[in-house]
Design a protein around this motif. Structure first.
Motif, short mmCIF file in Angstrom:
data_model
loop_
_atom_site.label_atom_id
_atom_site.label_comp_id
_atom_site.label_asym_id
_atom_site.label_seq_id
_atom_site.Cartn_x
_atom_site.Cartn_y
_atom_site.Cartn_z
N ASP A 104 0.84 -1.18 0.09
CA ASP A 104 -0.04 0.04 -0.02
C ASP A 104 0.60 1.20 0.00
O ASP A 104 0.48 2.43 -0.53
N ASP A 105 2.04 1.05 0.47
CA ASP A 105 2.91 2.34 0.75
C ASP A 105 3.73 2.91 -0.71
O ASP A 105 4.24 3.59 -0.61
N GLN A 106 3.50 1.79 -1.45
CA GLN A 106 4.16 2.31 -3.09
C GLN A 106 3.16 2.90 -3.86
O GLN A 106 1.92 2.36 -3.93
N ILE A 107 3.47 3.95 -4.56
CA ILE A 107 2.71 4.60 -5.54
C ILE A 107 2.43 3.77 -6.64
O ILE A 107 1.23 3.87 -7.26
N THR A 108 3.65 3.18 -7.11
CA THR A 108 3.20 2.24 -8.09
C THR A 108 4.48 1.13 -7.82
O THR A 108 5.42 1.15 -6.83
N SER A 109 4.39 -0.03 -8.55
CA SER A 109 5.40 -1.07 -8.31
C SER A 109 6.87 -0.72 -8.67
O SER A 109 7.06 0.31 -9.64
N ASP A 110 7.70 -0.96 -7.79
CA ASP A 110 9.14 -0.28 -8.01
C ASP A 110 10.21 -1.17 -7.87
O ASP A 110 11.44 -0.95 -7.65
N HIS A 111 9.81 -2.67 -7.72
CA HIS A 111 10.96 -3.63 -7.51
C HIS A 111 10.20 -4.89 -8.03
O HIS A 111 9.24 -5.06 -7.82
N GLY A 112 11.25 -5.80 -8.20
CA GLY A 112 10.83 -7.22 -8.46
C GLY A 112 11.16 -8.09 -7.24
O GLY A 112 11.75 -7.95 -6.41
N PHE A 113 10.78 -9.35 -7.36
CA PHE A 113 10.91 -10.26 -6.58
C PHE A 113 12.47 -11.01 -6.73
O PHE A 113 12.98 -10.88 -7.91
N PHE A 139 7.35 -10.73 -11.62
CA PHE A 139 8.01 -9.54 -12.00
C PHE A 139 9.59 -9.46 -11.26
O PHE A 139 9.69 -10.08 -9.86
N VAL A 140 10.57 -9.19 -12.11
CA VAL A 140 11.84 -9.10 -11.50
C VAL A 140 12.62 -8.00 -12.00
O VAL A 140 12.24 -7.22 -12.91
N ASP A 141 13.69 -7.59 -11.23
CA ASP A 141 14.46 -6.59 -11.72
C ASP A 141 15.46 -6.80 -12.65
O ASP A 141 15.99 -7.93 -12.90
N ALA A 142 15.60 -5.89 -13.63
CA ALA A 142 16.63 -5.90 -14.51
C ALA A 142 18.00 -6.10 -13.91
O ALA A 142 18.33 -5.53 -12.75
N GLY A 143 19.03 -6.94 -14.59
CA GLY A 143 20.17 -7.41 -13.94
C GLY A 143 20.32 -8.48 -13.31
O GLY A 143 20.93 -9.25 -12.90
N SER A 144 19.04 -9.22 -12.92
CA SER A 144 18.62 -10.34 -12.14
C SER A 144 19.18 -11.56 -13.05
O SER A 144 18.71 -11.66 -14.54
N ILE A 145 20.28 -12.45 -12.65
CA ILE A 145 20.45 -13.49 -13.43
C ILE A 145 20.41 -14.82 -12.71
O ILE A 145 20.47 -15.80 -13.10
N GLU A 146 19.85 -14.87 -11.23
CA GLU A 146 19.83 -15.87 -10.43
C GLU A 146 18.43 -16.19 -10.27
O GLU A 146 17.60 -15.54 -10.40
N GLY A 147 18.31 -17.45 -9.90
CA GLY A 147 16.97 -18.03 -9.56
C GLY A 147 16.11 -18.24 -10.54
O GLY A 147 14.95 -19.07 -10.05
N PHE A 148 16.55 -18.53 -11.73
CA PHE A 148 15.42 -18.74 -12.92
C PHE A 148 15.22 -20.26 -12.83
O PHE A 148 13.98 -20.88 -13.44
N ASP A 149 16.29 -20.97 -12.69
CA ASP A 149 15.97 -22.42 -13.05
C ASP A 149 15.16 -22.95 -11.58
O ASP A 149 14.30 -23.64 -11.83
N ALA A 150 15.31 -22.34 -10.54
CA ALA A 150 14.35 -22.65 -9.42
C ALA A 150 12.89 -22.26 -9.61
O ALA A 150 12.16 -22.78 -9.35
N ALA A 151 12.83 -20.87 -10.29
CA ALA A 151 11.58 -20.52 -10.79
C ALA A 151 10.70 -21.41 -11.65
O ALA A 151 9.56 -21.95 -11.70
N ARG A 152 11.51 -21.93 -12.63
CA ARG A 152 10.87 -22.88 -13.44
C ARG A 152 10.49 -24.13 -12.87
O ARG A 152 9.48 -24.70 -13.27
N ALA A 183 18.79 -6.95 -21.12
CA ALA A 183 19.13 -7.96 -21.91
C ALA A 183 19.70 -9.25 -21.26
O ALA A 183 19.39 -10.62 -21.79
N ALA A 184 20.64 -8.89 -20.29
CA ALA A 184 21.27 -9.95 -19.55
C ALA A 184 20.11 -10.95 -18.78
O ALA A 184 20.32 -12.21 -18.75
N THR A 185 19.07 -10.27 -18.14
CA THR A 185 18.14 -10.81 -17.38
C THR A 185 17.24 -11.73 -18.52
O THR A 185 16.90 -13.00 -18.25
N ALA A 186 17.03 -11.30 -19.60
CA ALA A 186 16.13 -12.00 -20.61
C ALA A 186 16.85 -13.17 -21.08
O ALA A 186 16.37 -14.13 -21.04
N ARG A 187 18.34 -12.89 -21.45
CA ARG A 187 18.91 -14.24 -21.84
C ARG A 187 19.05 -15.35 -20.65
O ARG A 187 18.90 -16.39 -20.89
#
Length: 251
Positions: A104-113, A139-152, A183-187
């Motif tokens: 509730d304290d965020q005006i809009t979404s400003d970070h990812g998991f 929702f994830v932050d740009a630059g994130s490269i960890e945790g994608f295998d676990a998410a899958r 781009a790094a996060t997407a890849r």
């Protein structure tokens, strides 16, 4: 080609500022779909600051054959007429549920998991959402490269890259580092078998450069800038301009 999902939260903000039913979110939804948008996005929040559960239900009736994306915090409990995100997804059965760690304290979404940290607590919620028939995006932050295998492994199908920092860098005139982070996060996500969505502060100016730099974006969710543009150019014409920008980026 990348698909456009139009977020209609700002229509509800205008309506709620006056009360009553104008502007009509159902009419807005019909207009953007008639203009060629591939889907609709709503992000209901427990404080009912914009779209409400009755809006979510009303638009669900329009989306036969069109993708319906609901965004929200899966940990937010029921409050008043807000039944909780998981309960709302189970009721209206959207095509996609996008999980966002907002409050509730965020005006809009400003970070990812942080998927490296959060997958274990997300796992039972993802399972419940998938049981309702929804594809799950996180929702994830740009630059994130960890945790994608676990998410899958827990059943996540997509990640949505938070593009707010990229949009801010673009407006300052130097988006190269922000684009590289996206781009790094997407890849990394795609290497783990996940598809990639993107959203937040994308507009007609920065959308094309983003899509040319970030590989194989499945969907962009755009609301605030699109509604802003529509105030001056009309909703139908604005949706068509965004679709043209997406098409141009693919050539």
């Amino acid at each position: 080609m990348t698909r456009l999902s139009v977020n209609l939260n700002k229509i509800a903000v205008l309506r709620n500022s006056r009360g009553g039913v104008r502007p009509d979110i159902v009419r807005a939804a019909r207009t953007v779909l008639a203009a060629g948008a591939h889907g609709l996005t709503l992000h209901p929040r427990p404080d009912l600051r914009h779209v409400r559960p009755d809006d979510v239900r009303a638009l669900a009736a329009l989306t036969d054959g069109v993708e319906y994306n609901l965004e929200g915090n899966p940990f937010a409990p029921a409050r008043g007429e807000y039944p909780g995100f998981l309960a709302l997804v189970e009721e209206v059965r959207p095509d996609q549920a996008t999980l966002v760690p907002d409050g509730d304290d965020q005006i809009t979404s400003d970070h990812g998991f942080d998927l490296g940290r959060d997958c274990s607590r997300l796992a039972p919620l993802v399972a419940g959402l998938r049981a309702s028939g929804a594809r799950v995006s996180v929702f994830v932050d740009a630059g994130s490269i960890e945790g994608f295998d676990a998410a899958r492994r827990i059943g996540v199908s997509r990640v949505e890259i938070y593009t707010g920092p990229y949009a801010a860098a673009f407006s300052r005139g130097d988006a190269s580092a922000a684009l590289a982070a996206c781009a790094a996060t997407a890849r990394a996500a795609q290497a783990a078998g996940l598809e990639v969505n993107a959203g937040h502060d994308l507009d007609q100016a920065n959308l094309g450069p983003f899509l040319r730099a970030v590989p194989r974006v499945a969907e962009v969710s755009i609301g605030h800038a699109l509604i802003d543009d529509a105030l001056y150019e009309g909703l139908d014409r604005t949706v068509r301009r965004y679709l043209a920008a997406i098409a141009a980026a693919a050539t």
